[in-house]
Scaffold this motif. Structure first.
Motif: not given
Ligand SMILES: [Fe+2]
Ligand SMILES: [Fe+2]
Length: 255
Positions: A135-136, A201-204, A210-213, A218-219
């Protein structure tokens, strides 16, 4: 706040200009950072409880010191996250009271403390550290990027503390090796299948850290397969194997 990250964060927040962002997206980012701040605030209590648990089970002072340091890290995380949520929302936000009912239940029992640590520390903090690092890298808003870089470093140390405690507990109580191995397999299988707490979280919101779902899932799958499962398996091998691994590991670690 006097550490370098706090000064850097102060500069980023002073330069923050809400007019540069879509108000709807900024509102969502403020809510998400406020939630993150509450979670960081609750983590202070988790480490206070963990410190007491370590004392109750006779853990070495080095581990107790690290648990106290981790609680101070969590105070810094909560302060940074509330400052960011306040800047994004244009309202001063801070922590409320925390319900501590039953917080120490089962804390003095080594098996129960190990079980909680495997879940929250070995698995939870390892995943949190890897997510915060990602996220950073994703964040383009400077305050979010600065805070997440610090959070990622600290969470990685908190995860190391959890693994160190579980390793110590299995040394003093070898009967824990088998149940710990079983718990890791259960917890990791559930986490890989899709954690119920997966964020949405929405991609924007990526620009605000914030990572999207989808990205989070995947992570997590990658972290479980490549980091957590091999580490858990190595740590909970039957005693003979573990003794050999440990002596080899200590030679390699000093190179
Ligand atoms: Fe934290
Ligand atoms: Fe933490």
């Amino acid at each position: 706040m006097s550490d370098p990250t706090a000064a850097e964060l102060d500069r980023a927040l002073a330069a923050f200009d809400a007019a540069q962002f879509d108000p709807r997206v900024l509102r969502r980012a403020a809510e998400a950072w406020a939630t993150r701040a509450q979670n960081e605030h609750a983590s202070i209590a988790s480490f206070a409880r963990f410190s007491l648990g370590l004392l109750a089970v006779g853990a070495p002072p080095q581990l107790i010191a690290l648990a106290h340091r981790a609680a101070l890290d969590e105070i810094a995380h909560a302060q940074m996250a509330f400052a960011i949520a306040s800047a994004y929302s244009g309202t001063r936000l801070g922590p409320g009271s925390l319900d501590l009912a039953g917080a120490l239940d089962g804390n003095a029992d080594l098996g129960a403390l190990v079980e909680a640590t495997v879940l929250e520390g070995c698995v939870g903090e390892t995943l949190s550290a890897l997510e915060a690092r990602e996220e950073a890298g994703l964040a383009t808003e400077p305050a979010a990027r600065v805070a997440l870089a610090r959070i990622a470093d600290d969470e990685a140390r908190h995860a190391e503390l959890a693994w160190a405690f579980v390793r110590w507990a299995m040394e003093v109580e070898p009967g824990l090796v088998e149940p710990v191995g079983r718990q890791f397999r259960d917890v990791l299988a559930r986490a890989a299948a899709g954690p119920p707490e997966a964020r949405c979280f929405e991609p924007e919101l990526g620009a605000f850290g914030f990572l999207s779902r989808e990205a989070q899932s995947a992570l997590r799958r990658r972290a479980i397969g490549e980091v957590l499962a091999p580490a858990a398996e190595a740590m909970t091998k039957p005693t003979m194997d573990r003794a050999v691994t440990r002596s080899r590991g200590s030679v390699g670690a000093r190179e």
